[in-house]
Scaffold this active site. Structure first.
Site, PDB file in Angstrom:
ATOM      1  CG  ASP A 150     -22.051 -58.440  -1.840  1.00  0.00           C
ATOM      2  OD1 ASP A 150     -22.379 -58.168  -0.677  1.00  0.00           O
ATOM      3  OD2 ASP A 150     -21.199 -57.792  -2.489  1.00  0.00           O
ATOM      4  CE  LYS A 191     -15.944 -61.445  17.905  1.00  0.00           C
ATOM      5  NZ  LYS A 191     -15.778 -62.875  18.328  1.00  0.00           N
ATOM      6  CB  CYS A 383     -11.853 -38.646 -26.548  1.00  0.00           C
ATOM      7  SG  CYS A 383     -13.084 -39.620 -27.458  1.00  0.00           S
ATOM      8  CG  HIS A 509      -9.578 -42.460 -24.598  1.00  0.00           C
ATOM      9  ND1 HIS A 509     -10.177 -41.786 -23.547  1.00  0.00           N
ATOM     10  CD2 HIS A 509     -10.516 -42.539 -25.570  1.00  0.00           C
ATOM     11  CE1 HIS A 509     -11.425 -41.482 -23.880  1.00  0.00           C
ATOM     12  NE2 HIS A 509     -11.652 -41.926 -25.102  1.00  0.00           N
ATOM     13  CD  GLU A 511      -7.314 -41.384 -21.254  1.00  0.00           C
ATOM     14  OE1 GLU A 511      -8.564 -41.383 -21.234  1.00  0.00           O
ATOM     15  OE2 GLU A 511      -6.646 -40.868 -22.180  1.00  0.00           O
TER      16      GLU A 511
END
Length: 534
Positions: A150, A191, A383, A509, A511
């Site tokens: 890239d 490959k 939230c 939050h 989590e």
């Protein structure tokens, strides 16, 4: 150990092969051998951070204690190693260029022509080495986003080439590629891996270890072939076979002796064997549940599960503690209407209303909250989910018609959710919210206190709007109590419903802090209560 060792994880052939999981698994194994390890992600996009990216573009935005909005791979790093990350653990091209341009404007380069090499690559190297020198880790594992070849990744690969030259035996590269299986001919094809390594070699970087993603066991002759064509020792060709859960990967990498190879390459003592006793217990409970429970996750990005990655993983952690399989029913909030919401939600034993921004899908979230409140279904609002519970209560219990958040309706006659005071003069979007860890004090007798087992907690935030304290008395009189407050600002952090089985809304939050070794107490309690539903 005085010298920090550096491991670079690159990827080829295709994206989404699981560089973050391999990097996290290796960190876990080295940690279990007694080394202090941290993971870092280099992201090749020009955004300064992923905070302004649509979740459909990049999945969840993960937030650290120090308030950095970061890539979701940092969530994997924390969940695997149980060590908090920081702003230094996620670097983007946008941040690198901004830092270099700021230095140029200040005259730091003394009139030199500012170029990709050496100025951009020097800044990348500085950000990589800072974790080792400043934070004193034994090992820094740096994952480079994107795939080799890239255009965006080239400065990072060049920085790695330079660092390998400068650090000598203290730096190695692990390259992750794909070995596809062609069903028509019944063959595993090497490959693509050969081409990927060739592409890496063209940049001047020779990988020391190859990790091959595969759906089928790799025979020894395939490993030898790859080793021969890619200048890698046969024992450094590692198989990463598909597994049912990412949490099996550290055990698979231990079987493949990835940590042993890495220690040998870096000149690290093997120390103790990585037993991973707690990890194995967690995995056994996860794979052998004694019951199951269906919980609805109501959000507006549910087509892409990565948008709620930390929530989904928190349910896995909490499910394991309760020896229960949590079946997440992904519910698109835009598809919930007055006519169908009761039918859509009737089989759920618990409802979680997810975080988010903007008005799209908000009415569906309000209907889901109303259903949980009226039918005594365990509820967790996170939230915006907490703010939605406040709006729903205002409209349907306090009878404040058109009550709303100023985010959704700036002209609402009853702005029960208001813009935070310090946000009122903010014009830029990126990195300007209330971000990172803040303290909260929980009230005696609350469901939150029972879950946490301690009065003073610290949780991570990502929001601009807050509960409007002008309405607090009305809410408390009607049965919605503020059971968690920020001690410095008086900000309402937790709301609960009196008389309800388990109805908790949190402004933060939870989590973000759930890990394999320390599942989040709110999720553990939520799943436990949902399991009791008949």
């Amino acid at each position: 150990m005085s010298t920090t060792k550096y491991i670079f994880v690159t990827g080829g052939v295709t994206s989404s092969l699981g560089k973050g999981i391999i990097a996290s698994s290796l960190a876990k194994l080295l940690q279990a051998r007694g080394y202090s390890v941290t993971n870092q992600k280099l992201d090749p996009y020009l955004n300064v951070d992923p905070g302004t990216l649509n979740p459909y573009e990049h999945g969840e935005c993960f937030v650290t204690d120090d308030g950095a909005e970061t890539d979701l791979d940092l969530g994997h790093y924390e969940r695997f190693t149980n060590i908090p990350t920081s702003q230094a653990n996620n670097v983007t091209t946008g941040r690198i260029y901004r830092n270099v341009i700021n230095k140029e404007r200040k005259g730091d380069f003394l009139g030199k022509t500012v170029q990709i090499i050496p100025h951009i690559t020097d800044e990348i190297k500085r950000n990589i080495k800072m974790l080792g020198s400043k934070h004193k880790f034994d090992v820094v594992i740096t994952e480079i986003g994107g795939t080799v070849g890239d255009i965006e990744s080239l400065p990072y690969i060049e920085a790695v080439r330079q660092l390998k030259w400068e650090l000598g035996r203290d730096a190695i590269v692990i390259h992750l590629t794909l070995v596809p299986y062609l069903a028509a001919s019944g063959e595993l094809k090497t490959k693509p891996t050969q081409h990927s390594v060739k592409s890496l070699l063209e940049t001047g970087v020779q990988p020391e270890v190859l990790v091959l993603r595969t759906e089928h066991e790799l025979p020894n002759d395939v490993r030898r072939k790859v080793a021969l064509f890619c200048n890698v020792e046969p024992n450094a060709v590692i198989q990463s076979i598909d597994v049912k859960t990412i949490y099996e990967v550290p055990l698979k990498m231990r079987e493949e002796k990835l940590d042993v190879i890495v220690c040998e390459k870096l000149g690290l003592d093997l120390r103790k064997e990585p037993k991973l006793i707690e990890w194995t217990k967690f995995l056994n409970r996860l794979q052998n549940p004694k019951s199951e429970v269906k919980i609805g996750l109501v959000g507006k990005y549910v087509e892409l599960h990565d948008a709620y990655k930390s929530i989904a993983e928190s349910f896995l952690h909490a499910g394991s503690v309760n020896e229960c399989k949590v079946i997440i029913q992904w519910i698109h909030s835009e598809k919930l209407t007055d006519k169908n919401y009761q039918e859509e939600l009737k089989d759920l034993k618990g409802i979680l209303v997810a975080p988010g921004f903007g008005h799209r899908g908000i009415e569906g979230k309000i209907l889901a909250t109303k259903y949980a409140r009226e039918n005594n279904i365990p509820f967790l609002g996170i939230c915006l989910g907490m703010q939605v519970s406040v709006i729903e209560f205002a409209r349907n219990v306090l009878k404040l018609e058109d009550a709303d958040s100023l985010e959704m309706n700036p002209k609402s006659p009853y702005p029960v959710i208001d813009l935070m005071e310090e946000q009122k003069n903010v014009t830029e979007k990126g990195g300007t919210m209330r971000l990172g860890a803040y303290d909260c004090v929980l009230k005696d007798g609350s469901k939150a206190l029972k879950a946490y087992g301690q009065k003073e907690i610290s949780e991570r935030h990502r929001h601009r709007y807050e509960f409007n304290n002008e309405y607090l008395e009305q809410y408390e009189a009607a049965g919605m109590k503020a059971t968690g407050m920020n001690p410095d600002t008086g900000l309402v952090e937790v709301v609960e419903l009196e008389g309800h089985k388990w109805f908790v809304g949190v402004q933060f939050h939870p989590e973000y802090k759930s890990t394999v070794i320390k599942p989040h107490p709110l999720f553990v309690e939520f799943v436990k209560v949902a399991m009791e539903e008949k």
